[in-house]
Scaffold this motif. Structure first.
Motif, PDB file in Angstrom:
ATOM      1  N   ARG A  65      -3.241  -7.310   4.555  1.00  0.00           N
ATOM      2  CA  ARG A  65      -3.875  -7.597   2.938  1.00  0.00           C
ATOM      3  C   ARG A  65      -3.033  -8.830   2.434  1.00  0.00           C
ATOM      4  NH1 ARG A  65      -7.328  -4.210   0.443  1.00  0.00           N
ATOM      5  NH2 ARG A  65      -7.879  -2.700   1.523  1.00  0.00           N
TER       6      ARG A  65
ATOM      7  N   ARG B  60       4.176  -3.431   3.131  1.00  0.00           N
ATOM      8  CA  ARG B  60       3.313  -2.534   3.493  1.00  0.00           C
ATOM      9  C   ARG B  60       1.668  -3.255   3.413  1.00  0.00           C
ATOM     10  NH1 ARG B  60       6.483   0.589   0.419  1.00  0.00           N
ATOM     11  NH2 ARG B  60       5.423   0.500  -1.555  1.00  0.00           N
ATOM     12  N   LEU B  61       1.623  -4.241   2.253  1.00  0.00           N
ATOM     13  CA  LEU B  61       0.497  -4.987   2.312  1.00  0.00           C
ATOM     14  C   LEU B  61       0.543  -5.933   3.508  1.00  0.00           C
ATOM     15  CD1 LEU B  61       0.313  -5.786  -1.513  1.00  0.00           C
ATOM     16  CD2 LEU B  61      -0.959  -4.156  -0.421  1.00  0.00           C
TER      17      LEU B  61
ATOM     18  N   GLN C  82      -0.854  -4.151   6.523  1.00  0.00           N
ATOM     19  CA  GLN C  82      -2.285  -3.708   6.527  1.00  0.00           C
ATOM     20  C   GLN C  82      -3.130  -5.049   6.535  1.00  0.00           C
ATOM     21  OE1 GLN C  82      -2.513  -1.892   2.521  1.00  0.00           O
ATOM     22  NE2 GLN C  82      -1.302  -0.212   3.004  1.00  0.00           N
TER      23      GLN C  82
END
Length: 83
Positions: free
Chosen positions: A34, A28-29, A32
């Motif tokens: 990130r 997920r990071l 994104q």
């Protein structure tokens, strides 16, 4: 955005079932934009990852959302990284 080093060190309560959700958190990071780098330590004591966030508080919130932390499987520390 700044870079932050997240260290995850296994606790005595480490449960291998936390690894799958941890990898999902990292994905997920990554989605994104990130997550820059991640990997386990060769001695299986934990691992580290580098994330991008606007502040130390935001980086801690992202790291503490990691299932390794929320399940008590690892001690999670976050450091601002001047790299």
């Amino acid at each position: 955005m700044k870079r932050y080093l997240v260290l995850t060190l296994r606790t005595p309560q480490f449960d291998p079932a936390a690894i799958g959700p941890h990898y999902a958190h990292l994905e997920r990071l990554r989605a994104q934009g990130r997550l820059e780098l991640a990997g386990p330590f060769s001695d299986k004591s934990g691992g580290a990852y580098v994330i991008r966030a606007a502040s130390l508080e935001e980086a801690r919130a992202l790291a503490h959302d990691d299932p390794l932390h929320s399940r008590g499987a690892s001690q999670v520390s976050v450091y601002e990284w001047d790299a």
